[in-house]
Scaffold this motif. Structure first.
Motif, mmCIF file in Angstrom:
data_model
loop_
_atom_site.group_PDB
_atom_site.id
_atom_site.type_symbol
_atom_site.label_atom_id
_atom_site.label_comp_id
_atom_site.label_asym_id
_atom_site.label_seq_id
_atom_site.Cartn_x
_atom_site.Cartn_y
_atom_site.Cartn_z
ATOM 1 N N LEU A 91 -0.279 5.653 5.256
ATOM 2 C CA LEU A 91 -0.182 5.300 3.834
ATOM 3 C C LEU A 91 -1.253 4.278 3.462
ATOM 4 O O LEU A 91 -1.851 4.361 2.386
ATOM 5 C CB LEU A 91 1.213 4.772 3.502
ATOM 6 N N LYS A 92 -1.511 3.330 4.343
ATOM 7 C CA LYS A 92 -2.559 2.338 4.068
ATOM 8 C C LYS A 92 -3.921 3.020 3.939
ATOM 9 O O LYS A 92 -4.699 2.699 3.030
ATOM 10 C CB LYS A 92 -2.596 1.282 5.159
ATOM 11 N N LYS A 93 -4.218 3.974 4.802
ATOM 12 C CA LYS A 93 -5.491 4.706 4.725
ATOM 13 C C LYS A 93 -5.580 5.489 3.420
ATOM 14 O O LYS A 93 -6.622 5.539 2.784
ATOM 15 C CB LYS A 93 -5.652 5.633 5.928
ATOM 16 N N TRP A 94 -4.487 6.111 3.031
ATOM 17 C CA TRP A 94 -4.478 6.840 1.763
ATOM 18 C C TRP A 94 -4.719 5.893 0.598
ATOM 19 O O TRP A 94 -5.435 6.221 -0.339
ATOM 20 C CB TRP A 94 -3.160 7.577 1.565
ATOM 21 N N ALA A 95 -4.097 4.709 0.662
ATOM 22 C CA ALA A 95 -4.274 3.718 -0.406
ATOM 23 C C ALA A 95 -5.723 3.259 -0.492
ATOM 24 O O ALA A 95 -6.243 3.019 -1.581
ATOM 25 C CB ALA A 95 -3.342 2.528 -0.183
ATOM 26 N N GLU A 96 -6.380 3.145 0.655
ATOM 27 C CA GLU A 96 -7.786 2.739 0.667
ATOM 28 C C GLU A 96 -8.684 3.836 0.120
ATOM 29 O O GLU A 96 -9.687 3.550 -0.531
ATOM 30 C CB GLU A 96 -8.208 2.350 2.090
ATOM 31 N N SER A 97 -8.322 5.098 0.346
ATOM 32 C CA SER A 97 -9.166 6.195 -0.122
ATOM 33 C C SER A 97 -8.834 6.634 -1.549
ATOM 34 O O SER A 97 -9.668 7.202 -2.231
ATOM 35 C CB SER A 97 -9.083 7.393 0.826
ATOM 36 N N SER A 98 -7.606 6.373 -2.003
ATOM 37 C CA SER A 98 -7.203 6.736 -3.361
ATOM 38 C C SER A 98 -6.239 5.683 -3.892
ATOM 39 O O SER A 98 -5.028 5.904 -3.958
ATOM 40 C CB SER A 98 -6.542 8.117 -3.372
ATOM 41 N N SER A 99 -6.816 4.551 -4.264
ATOM 42 C CA SER A 99 -5.962 3.445 -4.710
ATOM 43 C C SER A 99 -5.158 3.818 -5.953
ATOM 44 O O SER A 99 -4.038 3.349 -6.127
ATOM 45 C CB SER A 99 -6.787 2.182 -4.961
ATOM 46 N N TRP A 100 -5.710 4.670 -6.809
ATOM 47 C CA TRP A 100 -5.002 5.043 -8.032
ATOM 48 C C TRP A 100 -3.618 5.605 -7.712
ATOM 49 O O TRP A 100 -2.628 5.244 -8.341
ATOM 50 C CB TRP A 100 -5.814 6.070 -8.827
ATOM 51 N N THR A 101 -3.562 6.469 -6.715
ATOM 52 C CA THR A 101 -2.321 7.166 -6.405
ATOM 53 C C THR A 101 -1.432 6.433 -5.410
ATOM 54 O O THR A 101 -0.208 6.445 -5.557
ATOM 55 C CB THR A 101 -2.638 8.576 -5.850
ATOM 56 N N PHE A 102 -2.026 5.783 -4.428
ATOM 57 C CA PHE A 102 -1.232 5.286 -3.304
ATOM 58 C C PHE A 102 -1.109 3.766 -3.200
ATOM 59 O O PHE A 102 -0.274 3.282 -2.447
ATOM 60 C CB PHE A 102 -1.789 5.841 -1.985
ATOM 61 N N GLU A 103 -1.923 3.022 -3.934
ATOM 62 C CA GLU A 103 -1.917 1.567 -3.783
ATOM 63 C C GLU A 103 -0.543 0.950 -4.036
ATOM 64 O O GLU A 103 -0.049 0.158 -3.227
ATOM 65 C CB GLU A 103 -2.952 0.947 -4.727
ATOM 66 N N ASN A 104 0.094 1.319 -5.145
ATOM 67 C CA ASN A 104 1.396 0.710 -5.475
ATOM 68 C C ASN A 104 2.446 1.048 -4.426
ATOM 69 O O ASN A 104 3.310 0.239 -4.124
ATOM 70 C CB ASN A 104 1.846 1.102 -6.884
ATOM 71 N N LYS A 105 2.357 2.246 -3.862
ATOM 72 C CA LYS A 105 3.325 2.662 -2.842
ATOM 73 C C LYS A 105 3.158 1.813 -1.582
ATOM 74 O O LYS A 105 4.143 1.401 -0.963
ATOM 75 C CB LYS A 105 3.144 4.145 -2.526
ATOM 76 N N TRP A 106 1.903 1.568 -1.205
ATOM 77 C CA TRP A 106 1.652 0.759 -0.020
ATOM 78 C C TRP A 106 2.113 -0.683 -0.254
ATOM 79 O O TRP A 106 2.740 -1.282 0.613
ATOM 80 C CB TRP A 106 0.173 0.800 0.376
ATOM 81 N N PHE A 107 1.805 -1.237 -1.442
ATOM 82 C CA PHE A 107 2.259 -2.597 -1.750
ATOM 83 C C PHE A 107 3.786 -2.691 -1.688
ATOM 84 O O PHE A 107 4.339 -3.662 -1.170
ATOM 85 C CB PHE A 107 1.778 -3.049 -3.131
ATOM 86 N N LEU A 108 4.469 -1.676 -2.219
ATOM 87 C CA LEU A 108 5.929 -1.697 -2.220
ATOM 88 C C LEU A 108 6.476 -1.616 -0.791
ATOM 89 O O LEU A 108 7.423 -2.330 -0.447
ATOM 90 C CB LEU A 108 6.490 -0.567 -3.086
ATOM 91 N N LEU A 109 5.875 -0.783 0.029
ATOM 92 C CA LEU A 109 6.299 -0.703 1.424
ATOM 93 C C LEU A 109 6.070 -2.040 2.131
ATOM 94 O O LEU A 109 6.944 -2.518 2.867
ATOM 95 C CB LEU A 109 5.552 0.417 2.149
#
Length: 166
Positions: free
Chosen positions: A16-34
């Motif tokens: 999830l962290k890698k996804w957030a780094e590659s597509s912050s628009w979609t995954f950043e909030n999810k990683w922060f919440l986790l």
């Protein structure tokens, strides 16, 4: 085996962290919440608060209303657990507003019922004309009328749900 699931969780969190780094628009909030939830579970309250705030801001900035609602709700439970009732209620109200905006009326109802049952004083139950007195006793720092606004929001969404054409 518990260790197997811990390793699986770590692997998923890294993905999830890698996804957030590659597509912050979609995954950043999810990683922060986790990260907020993990920090909370590990009693790292300062980090948890920071990550909840980031999750809420990121979801809002990226227009994920449902995820903003979820982040607000989970942050509210965090603050409630720490005994910070004013902040918890503020976040529950924001979560309710966002769930309503998203159209999750059933969730609005259950959140409303939780708030009323956990944030009312012994003076009475539900929202009545004694709201101002009850708020002053239970939450002296809250803006007068917050619980009433929650009640009004529930009534609006109930009216909308019963008259979908309206």
């Amino acid at each position: 085996d518990g260790q197997h699931w811990i390793e699986k969780g770590k692997s998923s969190k890294l993905a999830l962290k890698k996804w957030a780094e590659s597509s912050s628009w979609t995954f950043e909030n999810k990683w922060f919440l986790l990260e907020a939830e993990v920090s909370f579970c590990n009693n790292n309250y300062d980090a948890a608060k920071t990550y909840y705030d980031k999750a809420i801001s990121s979801a809002k900035d990226h227009k994920f209303i449902n995820e903003e609602a979820l982040a607000c709700e989970l942050a509210a439970y965090f603050h409630l657990e720490l005994g910070q009732k004013d902040k918890a209620l503020e976040l529950f109200l924001l979560a309710h507003e966002k769930y309503h905006e998203w159209g999750a009326f059933g969730k609005c109802t259950s959140l409303y019922e939780f708030v009323v049952s956990n944030f009312s004083s012994p003076i009475g139950t539900g929202l009545t004309d004694t709201d101002n007195m009850r708020q002053e006793i239970a939450f002296p720092n809250l803006e007068v009328g917050l619980l009433s606004s929650l009640d009004d929001a529930l009534r609006r969404h109930t009216d909308m749900a019963s008259d979908p054409v309206g």
